[in-house]
Design an enzyme around this catalytic site. Sequence first.
Site, PDB file in Angstrom:
ATOM      1  N   THR A  49       0.860  -1.184   0.000  1.00  0.00           N
ATOM      2  CA  THR A  49       0.000   0.000   0.000  1.00  0.00           C
ATOM      3  C   THR A  49       0.897   1.234   0.000  1.00  0.00           C
ATOM      4  O   THR A  49       2.128   1.126  -0.022  1.00  0.00           O
ATOM      5  CB  THR A  49      -0.905   0.021   1.247  1.00  0.00           C
ATOM      6  OG1 THR A  49      -0.106   0.326   2.401  1.00  0.00           O
ATOM      7  CG2 THR A  49      -1.592  -1.321   1.450  1.00  0.00           C
ATOM      8  N   CYS A  50       0.284   2.413   0.067  1.00  0.00           N
ATOM      9  CA  CYS A  50       1.094   3.629   0.072  1.00  0.00           C
ATOM     10  C   CYS A  50       1.922   3.752   1.351  1.00  0.00           C
ATOM     11  O   CYS A  50       2.956   4.428   1.359  1.00  0.00           O
ATOM     12  CB  CYS A  50       0.202   4.859  -0.092  1.00  0.00           C
ATOM     13  SG  CYS A  50      -1.067   5.020   1.187  1.00  0.00           S
ATOM     14  N   ARG A  90       2.922   0.888   3.333  1.00  0.00           N
ATOM     15  CA  ARG A  90       3.692  -0.301   3.719  1.00  0.00           C
ATOM     16  C   ARG A  90       3.833  -1.265   2.554  1.00  0.00           C
ATOM     17  O   ARG A  90       2.966  -1.338   1.675  1.00  0.00           O
ATOM     18  CB  ARG A  90       3.033  -1.011   4.899  1.00  0.00           C
ATOM     19  CG  ARG A  90       1.715  -1.688   4.581  1.00  0.00           C
ATOM     20  CD  ARG A  90       1.106  -2.349   5.806  1.00  0.00           C
ATOM     21  NE  ARG A  90       0.748  -1.369   6.817  1.00  0.00           N
ATOM     22  CZ  ARG A  90       1.320  -1.285   8.018  1.00  0.00           C
ATOM     23  NH1 ARG A  90       2.267  -2.146   8.355  1.00  0.00           N
ATOM     24  NH2 ARG A  90       0.930  -0.377   8.884  1.00  0.00           N
ATOM     25  N   GLU A 126      -7.816   3.202  11.319  1.00  0.00           N
ATOM     26  CA  GLU A 126      -8.457   3.416  10.009  1.00  0.00           C
ATOM     27  C   GLU A 126      -8.906   2.076   9.418  1.00  0.00           C
ATOM     28  O   GLU A 126      -8.211   1.065   9.544  1.00  0.00           O
ATOM     29  CB  GLU A 126      -7.516   4.173   9.064  1.00  0.00           C
ATOM     30  CG  GLU A 126      -6.191   3.463   8.769  1.00  0.00           C
ATOM     31  CD  GLU A 126      -6.264   2.619   7.517  1.00  0.00           C
ATOM     32  OE1 GLU A 126      -7.294   2.624   6.840  1.00  0.00           O
ATOM     33  OE2 GLU A 126      -5.279   1.938   7.238  1.00  0.00           O
ATOM     34  N   GLN A 128      -9.614   1.166   6.157  1.00  0.00           N
ATOM     35  CA  GLN A 128      -9.294   0.772   4.784  1.00  0.00           C
ATOM     36  C   GLN A 128      -8.277  -0.366   4.719  1.00  0.00           C
ATOM     37  O   GLN A 128      -8.313  -1.184   3.797  1.00  0.00           O
ATOM     38  CB  GLN A 128      -8.767   1.969   3.996  1.00  0.00           C
ATOM     39  CG  GLN A 128      -9.798   3.005   3.635  1.00  0.00           C
ATOM     40  CD  GLN A 128     -10.119   3.944   4.794  1.00  0.00           C
ATOM     41  OE1 GLN A 128      -9.384   3.966   5.786  1.00  0.00           O
ATOM     42  NE2 GLN A 128     -11.185   4.701   4.670  1.00  0.00           N
ATOM     43  N   GLU A 130      -8.256  16.458  -3.094  1.00  0.00           N
ATOM     44  CA  GLU A 130      -8.295  15.176  -2.383  1.00  0.00           C
ATOM     45  C   GLU A 130      -9.236  15.218  -1.191  1.00  0.00           C
ATOM     46  O   GLU A 130      -9.999  14.269  -0.950  1.00  0.00           O
ATOM     47  CB  GLU A 130      -6.883  14.807  -1.925  1.00  0.00           C
ATOM     48  CG  GLU A 130      -6.808  13.472  -1.209  1.00  0.00           C
ATOM     49  CD  GLU A 130      -5.400  13.123  -0.779  1.00  0.00           C
ATOM     50  OE1 GLU A 130      -5.229  12.192   0.026  1.00  0.00           O
ATOM     51  OE2 GLU A 130      -4.448  13.799  -1.237  1.00  0.00           O
ATOM     52  N   ILE A 158     -11.912  17.186  -0.583  1.00  0.00           N
ATOM     53  CA  ILE A 158     -13.312  17.216  -1.013  1.00  0.00           C
ATOM     54  C   ILE A 158     -13.722  15.867  -1.602  1.00  0.00           C
ATOM     55  O   ILE A 158     -14.856  15.407  -1.406  1.00  0.00           O
ATOM     56  CB  ILE A 158     -13.535  18.350  -2.027  1.00  0.00           C
ATOM     57  CG1 ILE A 158     -13.480  19.699  -1.320  1.00  0.00           C
ATOM     58  CG2 ILE A 158     -14.861  18.185  -2.757  1.00  0.00           C
ATOM     59  CD1 ILE A 158     -14.575  19.920  -0.292  1.00  0.00           C
TER      60      ILE A 158
END
Length: 423
Positions: free
Chosen positions: A49-50, A52, A114, A116, A192, A194
Site C-alpha cells: 500500500t502507500c 507499507r 483506520e 481501509q 483530495e 473534497i
Amino acid sequence: MTLLTLGINHKTAPISLRERVNFSPESLNHALNSLLKQPLVRGGVLLSTCNRTELYLSVEWRDSLYQQLIAWLCHYQRLSPNEVVTSLYWHHNNDAVSHLIRVASGLDSMVLGEPQILGQVKKAFAASQRVQPLPGELERLFQKAFSVAKRVRTETDIGASAVSVAFAACTLARQIFESLPELSVLLIGAGETIELVARHLSEHKIKRMVIANRTQERALSLASKVGAKAITLGQIEHCLADTDIVISSTASSLPIIGKSMVEYALKIRRNNQPMLFVDLSVPRDIEPEIAKLANAYLYSVDDLQAIIQHNLLQRKTAAIQAESIVQQESVNFMIWLQSQGAMETIRNYRIQAHQLRTDMTARALAAVERGENVEQVITQLAYKLTNRLLHMPTKSLQQAANEGDTARLQLLCESLGLDQQVE
C-alpha cells in the site's frame, strides 16, 4: 516451518523510499510468482500500500534466508541493499502473527484505527490465492487476522470516532441533522479532501450533491464518480438557498462565500431551516461573520482539529483494549500452530510403526509359505516387532539415566505410560 514477516512502512521509511519498494497492482502476480520460486519459501502473501510493503511467508528457516529475501526484493525493485536494509523489519512466528493481526485491525496504521487497511489485506490475500494455493498455516493465519479485526471493531471503539478532517466534517453533519439522505450538500473544490468528503457522504445516500470548482472539468470528473452535479464557482449564489450543508476546501486567497450571500439564502429558506458551513481551507473560503447569523452554523478547520484530537485520545484508549485482544488471539493461534506440528510428528510416528508392521508381517507370511513352522514364525514376529518398537524408547531412557536428566526421564516414563516416579 516458520512464519515470517519482512517489511517496510511509514514508521521506518520516508515516502521517497516506500514508493520505490511499492508493488503496483499490475506487477503483483509476477512478483508473487517470482517470490514463491525462492528456495525455502513454501507460500506467501504480498501486501503493498502507500504506507507499507510487507511479505508474509511460510518458510523452511535457515540463517541465510533473511539475506536471500532482501536480495530478492532489491533485485526485483532495482534497489541497492544499502538503500533499504536499515528501514526493513522482520518478525518470526508469534511476532509475525501479532503483527499481521495488528495491521489488519488498524493498530499499525498511520491513522490509528483506520478501516481501509483491512480491505487491502483481504485483497492481498485473495491475490495470493489466485497465484498459488497457500499452505494451511498461512491461510489459517489470515482468516484469524480477519476475524480478530472484526472482533476489535465490534468490541472496542477503535473506529468509532472521526480522525480525518473529511470524516470529521461528515460526522459533524450527522450530529446537526437528523437524516442525511434527505439533505442537499454543496462541496466547493475538487481536491483530495473534497473527494474524501464526497465519498463519505455518498455512502449515506445524500439526496442531492453539487460540486463547485473553479475548473469545471475537474468538478465534472469528481461528480461522475459520486453521482453529483457539477457547477462553476459563479453559480454558487444561485443554488445556496437550496443547500443544507456547505463544505469547502480550495486554494483561494479570498473568501468564496460572504455574509450577505448567506443572509439572502437564509431569508428564502423554508421554516428557518438551519445551514451548516464547514470551512476546511487556510486561508478561509467562508467569511467568519457568517457564524453570527441565526440558523447558520460555521466550523473552521481548527474546530475540526479539536474534534479530531479528542477522538484520537478516544481511539488510543480503545487501542489498549484492542492490543489485549490481539495478544490473546495471537497466543491462541500459536497454540493451534504448535498442535499441528505435534500432530504431524504423531502422524509420522504412526506411519513408521505401521510400515514396520507391514514389512515384518510380509516376511513372516513368506516364511510360512516356505514351509517354516508357523508357531516359530509367529513367535519370532512378535519378538522382532517388540524389539524394533522398543529400541528407540529404550535408548532414550538409557541416555537420560546416564546423563542424570531426571526431568527428561520422568517425561519419557509418562509418555510410555510407566508409573515409575523418578527421584
